[in-house]
Design an enzyme around this catalytic site. Structure first.
Site, PDB file in Angstrom:
ATOM      1  N   LYS A 189       0.807  -1.220   0.000  1.00  0.00           N
ATOM      2  CA  LYS A 189       0.000   0.000   0.000  1.00  0.00           C
ATOM      3  C   LYS A 189       0.837   1.266   0.000  1.00  0.00           C
ATOM      4  O   LYS A 189       0.318   2.365   0.117  1.00  0.00           O
ATOM      5  CB  LYS A 189      -1.026  -0.008   1.141  1.00  0.00           C
ATOM      6  CG  LYS A 189      -0.494  -0.347   2.508  1.00  0.00           C
ATOM      7  CD  LYS A 189      -1.594  -0.319   3.531  1.00  0.00           C
ATOM      8  CE  LYS A 189      -2.102  -1.643   4.024  1.00  0.00           C
ATOM      9  NZ  LYS A 189      -1.148  -2.636   4.435  1.00  0.00           N
TER      10      LYS A 189
ATOM     11  N   VAL B   7      -6.731  -2.201   1.485  1.00  0.00           N
ATOM     12  CA  VAL B   7      -7.607  -1.967   2.635  1.00  0.00           C
ATOM     13  C   VAL B   7      -8.466  -3.208   2.842  1.00  0.00           C
ATOM     14  O   VAL B   7      -9.174  -3.626   1.927  1.00  0.00           O
ATOM     15  CB  VAL B   7      -8.532  -0.741   2.398  1.00  0.00           C
ATOM     16  CG1 VAL B   7      -9.404  -0.481   3.615  1.00  0.00           C
ATOM     17  CG2 VAL B   7      -7.719   0.492   2.047  1.00  0.00           C
TER      18      VAL B   7
ATOM     19  N   GLU C  75       2.306  -6.873   9.761  1.00  0.00           N
ATOM     20  CA  GLU C  75       3.329  -6.593   8.755  1.00  0.00           C
ATOM     21  C   GLU C  75       4.628  -7.216   9.272  1.00  0.00           C
ATOM     22  O   GLU C  75       4.747  -7.476  10.492  1.00  0.00           O
ATOM     23  CB  GLU C  75       3.529  -5.064   8.622  1.00  0.00           C
ATOM     24  CG  GLU C  75       2.322  -4.302   8.116  1.00  0.00           C
ATOM     25  CD  GLU C  75       2.091  -4.452   6.620  1.00  0.00           C
ATOM     26  OE1 GLU C  75       3.051  -4.562   5.863  1.00  0.00           O
ATOM     27  OE2 GLU C  75       0.906  -4.473   6.218  1.00  0.00           O
TER      28      GLU C  75
ATOM     29  N   LYS D  58      -4.476   3.300   5.444  1.00  0.00           N
ATOM     30  CA  LYS D  58      -5.704   2.748   4.854  1.00  0.00           C
ATOM     31  C   LYS D  58      -6.811   3.791   4.784  1.00  0.00           C
ATOM     32  O   LYS D  58      -7.492   3.918   3.774  1.00  0.00           O
ATOM     33  CB  LYS D  58      -6.181   1.530   5.650  1.00  0.00           C
ATOM     34  CG  LYS D  58      -5.278   0.316   5.458  1.00  0.00           C
ATOM     35  CD  LYS D  58      -5.666  -0.818   6.397  1.00  0.00           C
ATOM     36  CE  LYS D  58      -4.724  -1.996   6.219  1.00  0.00           C
ATOM     37  NZ  LYS D  58      -4.898  -3.002   7.272  1.00  0.00           N
TER      38      LYS D  58
ATOM     39  N   GLY E  89      -4.502 -11.752   6.815  1.00  0.00           N
ATOM     40  CA  GLY E  89      -4.162 -13.166   6.619  1.00  0.00           C
ATOM     41  C   GLY E  89      -3.750 -13.406   5.177  1.00  0.00           C
ATOM     42  O   GLY E  89      -4.255 -12.763   4.258  1.00  0.00           O
TER      43      GLY E  89
END
Ligand code: ADP
Ligand code: ASP
Ligand code: MG
Length: 817
Positions: free
Chosen positions: A581, A611, A669, A684, A799
């Site tokens: 992202k 997101v 992360e 996000k 996940g």
């Protein structure tokens, strides 16, 4: 009576010559056969190379000669098992070869090669092959005779590309065959004789023409062209794997396809048989049972497909002449074409804008310099008066053409052709469509030919199967899951959705592998172990060079460096799908620039997984905005990791261990600080705000951290974990307060009135966030259409599995694009 022509590959090896003999043996039982043969495969080119080397004083011409000699003697050795007969044949062949050697030596001495000598030289190929084959068949007991085609086919003296004197030729052929009684008559193709008795040839590929001339003169029932493929294909089978043989073609379609590069048929071949209405059948020597392609006057009983085939001519140059002095001046084009004709330059395609301001002519690359010189000379006067610019030459181009008699009855064919080319970033330099609408041609870069043929072929012939070519970078948890999912779904997608999904390139920070036909997903791990070392730029360059249609770069890393190369991919019309992202949450100008490039280069940029992993959050927001709704506020829990942490952390389980567990289970992360500091959630909500049309930077997102100063000051991941242990009391306090208030701790992102903020909140029992389990995400969109009851998207938001399936969904979306 039938005329059969066997091309170079059909007589290119002992094995294939035996196949030819078997075919003739069976056909000649039913009807008399006239057989035209080419030189042994590759020999004409080798003769030409040896001659060029000799002329250029390169002694390697001798090796070339020895190679030609060897190729013939090996074939004789293998074909004829009787020593006596073998020696007889070898003696004649060696005599011919001596002649050839002397000719080459002569060229070496005088270093000059005239067209007349070129013909003499090239004629050895057909003379040798026809002799060897007829002698072999004779020895094997077939009723066969050899006739020198030079004595029958009479031409002018335009060496290397002579024109046939049909009257005399027809007379000769009829006179000869009236008396000829052999069941099989063999003739060398390609060679002929001028009226003044000199050896000439009919142009490269001319054996097909020899056969057509004989077929027409004798008005036989059928002309068969035997080659190494099972007919005229929908496009060049060497460049497009999915090409298929065409059942039936009209003469005109065959002419167009061959004229525009379908080498399987020499273009002049059609005219003589068309005049007599003799069908041509193209057959495969290696697969004689295949029905091949039937070419006749009638096309309507074939398929009713509008586009019958696609062909290509490489090595094209485009001449562009422009200037105001051209407008309205009659006779201008005449002078131009006369100049080219005087130089014997073949014009392949012409386009002229109706303003008459410019004219484009496609010719063969090799003629370009001569053409420029000649035209600049003819128009010297106009150029010096600046009425016309000096002619511009562009090289390294190619022509692709779609062909079909029926195209004129269908609308939108050219639209389809040019839109798929455009979508695949194939730049079109010039377009021509004949008034008969049997052919639509485009001049494109030589480097784009393979991609263009495959794209157009897919569009017109492949039941709408769409091939997607993936270049995946980042093969960690998510990357591996994505590869697994693709492997599982590949055959389903092909069968049910007509999507041919292939991974063509894979890389991580150390290694990369490629396979333009698709990496085998059964054993990619083993292959990856031996891979070349990778770089972000190297991976990009390879993807560009492969130049495959519908290419998609998939970023499964969290790397800023990788995200910095998206713009380059988009500019190459390669789509980008990312779960990384960073690009969308970096500075606004960069985000906007990527959106603009995506539009400009027609290369989608998709990042749904930025997101809420696989949840359709961005997509939902985009749909609301696109349909005219106004999103007034967004309230969300967007961190699967933080939700997991605060759902598991309690007065019985310390904060440090909870975070460790989250990381172990793949919900954070790689650096958990990115999640815990709230920066990941801030990114996000920033992305959602931007998708909602806000010009916002990450600094504009208010981020009230729940971490302590010592947590924030940690220099490494390990230090950070240590600091969590030290600050356990601080976290317990947060927990205790929430518990006392009958609330749950949730890390909430909010966008309202053009402002965004993130932070830890105590959520009361009656709030939809209160019961949010595990690593789930929830997003509530309050809009003009959903003012009180918000539109809610909820589900697993972190996940590897769900992120991979989100990426997969973006990829599949591109197939529908
Ligand atoms: P031969 O030696 O039999 O005369 P050619 O090499 O002249 O054979 O022609 C056959 C070749 O033409 C095929 O092997 C194929 O590579 C090429 N080719 C190009 N376009 C087409 C097409 N549309 N259909 C079939 N073959 C094609
Ligand atoms: N041998 C010649 C060539 O290679 C003619 C032919 O094969 O048709 O061009
Ligand atoms: Mg040929």
């Amino acid at each position: 009576m039938k005329v059969l022509k066997f091309g170079g590959t059909s007589v290119g090896s002992t094995e294939n010559i035996n196949k030819v003999i078997a075919i003739l043996d069976s056909i000649s039982e039913e009807s008399k056969c006239i057989v035209v043969v080419s030189a042994v495969g590759g020999i004409t080119d080798k003769l030409m190379d040896a001659a060029n080397n000799a002329v250029e004083k390169k002694s390697s011409y001798k090796d070339g000669f020895e190679n030609i000699k060897k190729q013939h003697s090996v074939i004789i050795e293998e074909l004829i098992d009787n020593n006596l007969k073998k020696n007889q044949v070898l003696e004649v062949v060696n005599e011919k070869l001596d002649e050839l050697e002397q000719l080459l030596n002569g060229l070496y001495l005088i270093n000059e090669l005239s067209p007349k000598t070129t013909d003499k030289l090239l004629s050895f190929g057909e003379q040798l092959s026809s002799f060897i084959i007829s002698e072999t068949m004779n020895y094997r007991g077939l009723d066969v005779s050899l006739k020198n085609a030079q004595e029958l086919i009479i031409t002018d003296n335009n060496y290397t590309n002579a024109s046939v004197n049909f009257e005399q030729t027809e007379e000769n052929i009829n006179a000869f065959f009236e008396k000829n009684t052999s069941a099989i008559t063999i003739l060398p193709g390609f060679i002929s004789k001028s009226i003044d008795g000199e050896l000439t040839t009919l142009g490269r590929g001319g054996s097909d023409y020899t056969a057509a001339i004989i077929a027409a003169s004798l008005n036989v029932e059928e002309l068969q062209i035997w080659t190494d493929v099972s007919g005229m294909y929908t496009t060049n089978p060497k460049l497009v794997k999915q090409a298929k043989p065409i059942d039936k073609l009209s003469y005109q379609e065959a002419v167009e396809l061959s004229h525009f590069g379908a080498k399987v048929l020499y273009p002049p071949t059609v005219q003589p048989v068309l005049d007599k209405n003799i069908p041509i059948v193209i057959k495969n020597t290696m697969a004689p049972k295949d029905s091949g392609t039937y070419i006749s006057k009638d096309y309507s009983n074939g398929t009713n497909l509008a586009v019958k085939g696609i062909s290509n001519i490489d090595n094209i140059a485009l001449l562009t002449l422009q200037g105001n002095g051209m407008v309205g001046i009659p006779g201008f084009s005449k002078r131009l074409f006369e100049t080219l004709s005087n130089e014997k330059i073949n014009v392949i395609l012409i386009t002229q804008a109706s303003s008459e301001h410019s004219i484009c002519i496609a010719i063969s690359d090799k003629d370009a310099n001569i053409a420029k010189k000649a035209i600049d000379k003819t128009l010297e006067n106009e150029i010096s008066l600046h009425k016309i610019d000096p002619i511009i030459i562009e090289k390294d181009l190619a022509i692709i053409a779609i062909v079909g008699d029926n195209m004129k009855n269908h609308q939108g064919i050219s639209g389809k052709m040019f839109s798929v080319l455009g979508k695949n970033n194939v730049n079109i330099r010039a377009i021509a469509q004949g008034a008969s609408e049997r052919n639509i041609s485009a001049v494109i870069s030589k480097n784009d030919v393979k991609k263009a043929l495959n794209t157009i072929h897919e569009r017109f012939f492949e039941e709408r199967t769409k091939q997607l070519n993936l270049f995946i970078t980042g093969i960690g948890n998510v990357g591996e899951k994505l590869i697994d999912q693709i492997q599982q779904q590949q055959s389903f997608l092909k069968k049910n959705l007509k999507i041919d999904l292939r991974i063509v390139g894979m890389s991580n920070s150390r290694k990369m592998i490629f396979n333009s036909k698709g990496i085998s997903l059964n054993n990619w791990i083993a292959e990856f172990n031996y891979a070349e070392s990778s770089s972000i730029k190297g991976f990009y360059k390879k993807a560009v060079n492969l130049n495959l249609r519908n290419s998609i770069f998939v970023d499964v890393t969290a790397s800023e460096n990788v995200s910095n190369i998206y713009a380059d991919y988009l500019k190459q019309n390669i789509a980008v799908v990312a779960c990384n992202k960073i690009a969308c949450s970096s500075n606004y100008d960069n985000y906007k620039n990527l959106q603009n490039l995506s539009l400009k280069y027609n290369a989608p940029f998709l990042y749904e997984t930025n997101v809420g992993a696989g949840l359709p959050i961005i997509n939902t927001l985009n749909n609301l905005v696109a349909s005219g709704d106004k999103v007034t506020s967004i309230l969300a829990v967007l961190s699967g990791s933080l939700n997991f942490v605060f759902n598991n952390f309690s007065d019985r389980k310390n904060f440090h261990d909870t975070v460790k567990q989250a990381q172990f289970e793949g919900y954070t992360e790689p650096d958990p600080r990115i999640d815990l500091s709230g920066i990941d959630v801030a990114r996000k909500i920033l992305i959602l705000a931007r998708e909602n049309g806000m010009k916002m930077e990450i600094e504009d997102v208010e981020n009230e951290t729940f971490l302590t100063k010592s947590n924030l000051d940690a220099n490494s991941v390990d230090d950070f974990y240590d600091s969590l242990i030290k600050e356990e009391a601080h976290f317990q306090k947060l927990y205790a307060s929430a518990k006392a208030n009958n609330c749950q701790l949730k890390y909430v992102a909010e966008y309202k009135n053009g402002k965004a903020k993130v932070g830890l909140r105590e959520i009361p029992k009656d709030h939809p966030f209160y019961n949010l389990k595990g690593k789930d995400n929830i997003v509530m969109f309050y809009t003009e259409r959903y003012p009180e009851q918000p539109l809610i998207v909820k589900g697993a938001g972190a996940g590897a599995d769900v992120t991979a399936s989100g990426l997969f969904a973006d990829i599949i979306k591109l197939a529908r694009n």
